[in-house]
Design a protein around this motif. Structure first.
Motif, PDB file in Angstrom:
ATOM      1  N   SER A  43      27.405  -6.798  48.856  1.00 29.18           N
ATOM      2  CA  SER A  43      27.931  -8.139  48.565  1.00 29.18           C
ATOM      3  C   SER A  43      29.072  -8.114  47.550  1.00 29.18           C
ATOM      4  N   ARG A  47      32.623 -10.274  46.760  1.00 24.16           N
ATOM      5  CA  ARG A  47      32.790 -10.770  45.389  1.00 24.16           C
ATOM      6  C   ARG A  47      34.151 -10.349  44.836  1.00 24.16           C
ATOM      7  N   GLN A  50      36.809 -12.464  46.349  1.00 28.82           N
ATOM      8  CA  GLN A  50      36.833 -13.779  45.706  1.00 28.82           C
ATOM      9  C   GLN A  50      37.562 -13.707  44.367  1.00 28.82           C
ATOM     10  N   ARG A  65      34.982 -16.438  35.563  1.00 31.11           N
ATOM     11  CA  ARG A  65      33.579 -16.179  35.207  1.00 31.11           C
ATOM     12  C   ARG A  65      32.763 -17.468  35.249  1.00 31.11           C
ATOM     13  N   TYR A  67      33.313 -20.119  37.071  1.00 30.53           N
ATOM     14  CA  TYR A  67      33.260 -20.790  38.374  1.00 30.53           C
ATOM     15  C   TYR A  67      33.100 -19.845  39.553  1.00 30.53           C
ATOM     16  N   LEU A  68      32.842 -18.574  39.316  1.00 27.14           N
ATOM     17  CA  LEU A  68      32.734 -17.619  40.415  1.00 27.14           C
ATOM     18  C   LEU A  68      31.608 -17.973  41.373  1.00 27.14           C
ATOM     19  N   ASP A  69      30.549 -18.557  40.856  1.00 20.91           N
ATOM     20  CA  ASP A  69      29.445 -18.945  41.733  1.00 20.91           C
ATOM     21  C   ASP A  69      29.823 -20.086  42.675  1.00 20.91           C
ATOM     22  N   CYS A  70      30.952 -20.742  42.422  1.00 19.18           N
ATOM     23  CA  CYS A  70      31.432 -21.810  43.306  1.00 19.18           C
ATOM     24  C   CYS A  70      32.240 -21.249  44.470  1.00 19.18           C
ATOM     25  N   ARG A  72      33.169 -19.333  47.832  1.00 21.82           N
ATOM     26  CA  ARG A  72      32.538 -19.062  49.119  1.00 21.82           C
ATOM     27  C   ARG A  72      33.544 -18.331  49.991  1.00 21.82           C
TER      28      ARG A  72
END
Length: 118
Positions: A43, A47, A50, A65, A67-70, A72
Motif C-alpha cells: 500500500s 501512498r 499520493q 501530514r 491531510y494525507l488520510d483524505c 484517495r
C-alpha cells in the motif's frame, strides 16, 4: 508482501533519500525487519504516489501530514476528500499562487519596458 526501500524507490520513481525524508516528516511509517531494514507494505506504493501528487500541487509536508488520510487513489488519479480545514488551506495556497502570478506578470511588464526603451 513487503518491499525494501530500494524496491519501493524503483516502483515509485522516488529516490531512497526522498523516501527517508517522507519517513522523517511522518508521511511514511515502514515496519522494520529484525535486521533493521525498512519493510514497506504494498500500500505504500500508492501512498508515495499520493504524497508526490500533493507535493506537485504545492502542498508542504506538514500540510500533507495533516491531510494525507483524505487522499484517495482511484481510476482517475489521486483526489482529496474535502473538509473545511483542508478547503481553507487549499484556498489560501491558491490565493498565494494568484498573488505570485500577479507579481511575475508585473515583473515581465517592467522587463518589457526596459528592453523596449532603447
Amino acid at each position: 508482501m513487503t518491499v525494501l526501500i530500494s524496491e519501493l524507490a524503483e516502483l515509485t520513481g522516488v529516490s531512497a533519500r526522498a523516501l527517508r525524508h517522507y519517513e522523517d516528516r511522518g508521511l511514511l511509517a515502514p515496519a522494520r525487519s529484525s535486521s533493521g531494514y525498512r519493510d514497506y507494505a504494498e500500500s505504500d506504493v500508492s501512498r508515495v504516489a499520493q504524497i508526490r501528487m500533493m507535493i506537485a500541487a504545492g502542498l508542504g509536508t506538514s500540510t500533507i501530514r495533516r491531510y494525507l488520510d483524505c487522499a484517495r487513489t482511484g481510476d482517475h488519479g489521486t483526489t482529496l476528500e474535502m473538509c473545511p480545514d483542508l478547503r481553507a488551506e487549499l484556498d489560501a495556497l491558491a490565493r498565494r499562487l494568484d498573488a505570485r502570478q500577479a507579481e511575475l506578470r508585473d515583473m515581465q511588464g517592467r522587463l518589457r519596458e526596459l528592453t523596449s526603451a532603447g
